[in-house]
Design a protein around this motif. Structure first.
Motif, PDB file in Angstrom:
ATOM      1  N   GLU A  14      70.498   4.697  -7.627  1.00 29.02           N
ATOM      2  CA  GLU A  14      70.358   4.487  -6.188  1.00 29.02           C
ATOM      3  C   GLU A  14      71.546   3.692  -5.644  1.00 29.02           C
ATOM      4  O   GLU A  14      72.088   4.016  -4.586  1.00 29.02           O
ATOM      5  N   GLN A  15      71.951   2.658  -6.363  1.00 27.03           N
ATOM      6  CA  GLN A  15      73.094   1.855  -5.938  1.00 27.03           C
ATOM      7  C   GLN A  15      74.377   2.673  -5.955  1.00 27.03           C
ATOM      8  O   GLN A  15      75.216   2.528  -5.059  1.00 27.03           O
TER       9      GLN A  15
ATOM     10  N   LYS B 185      74.408   4.821  -2.847  1.00 24.76           N
ATOM     11  CA  LYS B 185      74.739   4.019  -1.662  1.00 24.76           C
ATOM     12  C   LYS B 185      76.232   3.717  -1.625  1.00 24.76           C
ATOM     13  O   LYS B 185      76.869   3.798  -0.573  1.00 24.76           O
ATOM     14  N   TYR B 186      76.793   3.381  -2.775  1.00 21.32           N
ATOM     15  CA  TYR B 186      78.225   3.079  -2.845  1.00 21.32           C
ATOM     16  C   TYR B 186      79.059   4.312  -2.517  1.00 21.32           C
ATOM     17  O   TYR B 186      80.037   4.243  -1.785  1.00 21.32           O
TER      18      TYR B 186
ATOM     19  N   LYS C 169      78.184   6.850  -0.641  1.00 21.54           N
ATOM     20  CA  LYS C 169      78.061   7.087   0.800  1.00 21.54           C
ATOM     21  C   LYS C 169      78.955   6.124   1.576  1.00 21.54           C
ATOM     22  O   LYS C 169      79.635   6.528   2.521  1.00 21.54           O
TER      23      LYS C 169
END
Length: 76
Positions: free
Chosen positions: A49-50, A53-54, A56
């Motif tokens: 998930e991280q 996000k990174y 994106k």
């Protein structure tokens, strides 16, 4: 759900050797059933998930237009 080393390598897009190295370093939690190492799949959920996000954030940053610099003077 538990995965074998091969399944984990496919899931994380890594080599089996890299997964084995992480297991030996204690960076991946596992269970040994006497024959093979079994790795709990959900331990990677937060990491993935991280990473999304990174990714994106980097895509947004790269697509942002470069503002004009007001200090640039035309030398003509």
């Amino acid at each position: 759900m538990y995965l074998t080393i091969k399944e984990t390598a496919d899931y994380l897009s890594m080599s089996e050797a890299a997964i084995e190295k992480l297991i030996l370093q204690g960076k991946i939690r596992f269970v040994h059933d006497g024959e093979q190492y079994l790795i709990y799949k959900d331990q990677f959920k937060t990491h993935l998930e991280q990473m999304e996000k990174y990714k994106k954030l980097v895509e947004d940053w790269n697509s942002e237009p470069i503002p004009e610099d007001p200090d640039i003077k035309d030398e003509d």
